[in-house]
Design a protein around this motif. Sequence first.
Motif: not given
Length: 213
Positions: A88-89, A121-123, A125-127
Amino acid sequence: MDDDIAVINQNTKIFLIKNFFKKNIKKIVILIAIILIILISFFVFDEFKTRNKEKLAKVYNSIIFNKDSYSNKEIEDNMIKIINEKVDTYSALALYYLIDNKIINDNNKIGDLFDKVISINKDIELKNLVIFKKALYFSDKYSENEMLKILNPVINSESIWKQHCLLLMGDYYFHKKQFVKSKEFFKKITQLNNVNPKIKIDVEKRLNRDFSE
């Protein structure tokens, strides 16, 4: 008498339990083995992900701190590899680095990389942040329908990035001199709960300054 019955019942329960284990010993052993394999696999996979993330971090940090040691092609290949590793990050950071440093100028390729980072992205808000950044990057290239197609999932949610997406669309329409639509999106920001106070004040000033009757 009651004590005798209790003893008999207890002995019967013990007999049934022993008999159950004798008849199902193979199944029980197999079940325990499967559970142990699953647990070991989980810990091994988790350890693999941790080590892989550390490896990607080293590659990423090596590039950003020693940029002159790499050609643009090497940077592009390594950053795309990080993106494809679906962490993700670092996948998001690798994409931003490619864009900020103009390593890739092919908009179709950049669009595909954005979509890949969004999909992994699973998060949530990050998505949503990556969705916002995609729209921001293409805001001077995409049509109204394309912009709304990108941003609507965030605009129609309760995401912390909703206000930023509304602001982007307000600016988008303003620069296209579609002032009615621009005002509509700016007003939506002022009606939000938990909106950033600075954003709300700036938008209210713009509404009074640019859209006053």
